[in-house]
Design a protein around this motif. Structure first.
Motif, PDB file in Angstrom:
ATOM      1  N   GLU A   1       0.830  -1.188   0.000  1.00  0.00           N
ATOM      2  CA  GLU A   1       0.000   0.000   0.000  1.00  0.00           C
ATOM      3  C   GLU A   1       0.878   1.257   0.000  1.00  0.00           C
ATOM      4  O   GLU A   1       0.620   2.188  -0.755  1.00  0.00           O
ATOM      5  CB  GLU A   1      -0.914  -0.017   1.220  1.00  0.00           C
ATOM      6  CG  GLU A   1      -1.889   1.121   1.255  1.00  0.00           C
ATOM      7  CD  GLU A   1      -2.839   1.041   2.438  1.00  0.00           C
ATOM      8  OE1 GLU A   1      -3.103   2.105   3.013  1.00  0.00           O
ATOM      9  OE2 GLU A   1      -3.283  -0.076   2.779  1.00  0.00           O
ATOM     10  N   ASN A   2       1.890   1.262   0.839  1.00  0.00           N
ATOM     11  CA  ASN A   2       2.793   2.415   0.871  1.00  0.00           C
ATOM     12  C   ASN A   2       3.517   2.589  -0.450  1.00  0.00           C
ATOM     13  O   ASN A   2       3.716   3.709  -0.912  1.00  0.00           O
ATOM     14  CB  ASN A   2       3.800   2.275   2.007  1.00  0.00           C
ATOM     15  CG  ASN A   2       3.172   2.444   3.366  1.00  0.00           C
ATOM     16  OD1 ASN A   2       2.153   3.109   3.491  1.00  0.00           O
ATOM     17  ND2 ASN A   2       3.770   1.834   4.377  1.00  0.00           N
ATOM     18  N   HIS A   3       3.919   1.463  -1.062  1.00  0.00           N
ATOM     19  CA  HIS A   3       4.610   1.504  -2.350  1.00  0.00           C
ATOM     20  C   HIS A   3       3.732   2.196  -3.391  1.00  0.00           C
ATOM     21  O   HIS A   3       4.203   3.052  -4.142  1.00  0.00           O
ATOM     22  CB  HIS A   3       4.952   0.073  -2.783  1.00  0.00           C
ATOM     23  CG  HIS A   3       5.616  -0.010  -4.113  1.00  0.00           C
ATOM     24  ND1 HIS A   3       6.935   0.299  -4.296  1.00  0.00           N
ATOM     25  CD2 HIS A   3       5.130  -0.361  -5.327  1.00  0.00           C
ATOM     26  CE1 HIS A   3       7.248   0.137  -5.565  1.00  0.00           C
ATOM     27  NE2 HIS A   3       6.172  -0.257  -6.217  1.00  0.00           N
ATOM     28  N   LEU A   4       2.453   1.845  -3.451  1.00  0.00           N
ATOM     29  CA  LEU A   4       1.539   2.469  -4.405  1.00  0.00           C
ATOM     30  C   LEU A   4       1.279   3.931  -4.056  1.00  0.00           C
ATOM     31  O   LEU A   4       1.232   4.791  -4.942  1.00  0.00           O
ATOM     32  CB  LEU A   4       0.214   1.709  -4.459  1.00  0.00           C
ATOM     33  CG  LEU A   4       0.259   0.322  -5.083  1.00  0.00           C
ATOM     34  CD1 LEU A   4      -1.093  -0.362  -4.952  1.00  0.00           C
ATOM     35  CD2 LEU A   4       0.677   0.407  -6.543  1.00  0.00           C
TER      36      LEU A   4
END
Length: 64
Positions: free
Chosen positions: A1-4
């Motif tokens: 989620e953080n990556h996106l």
């Protein structure tokens, strides 16, 4: 989620489109449940409300 989240920026326009789609969906469901369509009011988008609202939050106001 953080990556996106780091790679995809959601614009104010995209948030307005999503809000409008949600408003229409809720209005349609209320109408299908028997509420008279002329009693359903969509307030429209308001940039100040969108800017201050927590992510994913939707507020409804029922008048009777």
């Amino acid at each position: 989620e953080n990556h996106l989240a780091e790679r995809y920026v959601i614009t104010d326009n995209e948030l307005r489109i999503l809000a409008n789609e949600r408003e229409q969906l809720v209005a349609n469901v209320l109408s299908e449940m028997g509420l008279e369509r002329q009693r359903i009011f969509v307030k429209g988008d308001d940039a100040e409300i969108l800017a201050d609202a927590p992510s994913g939050r939707v507020e409804f106001e029922l008048l009777y």
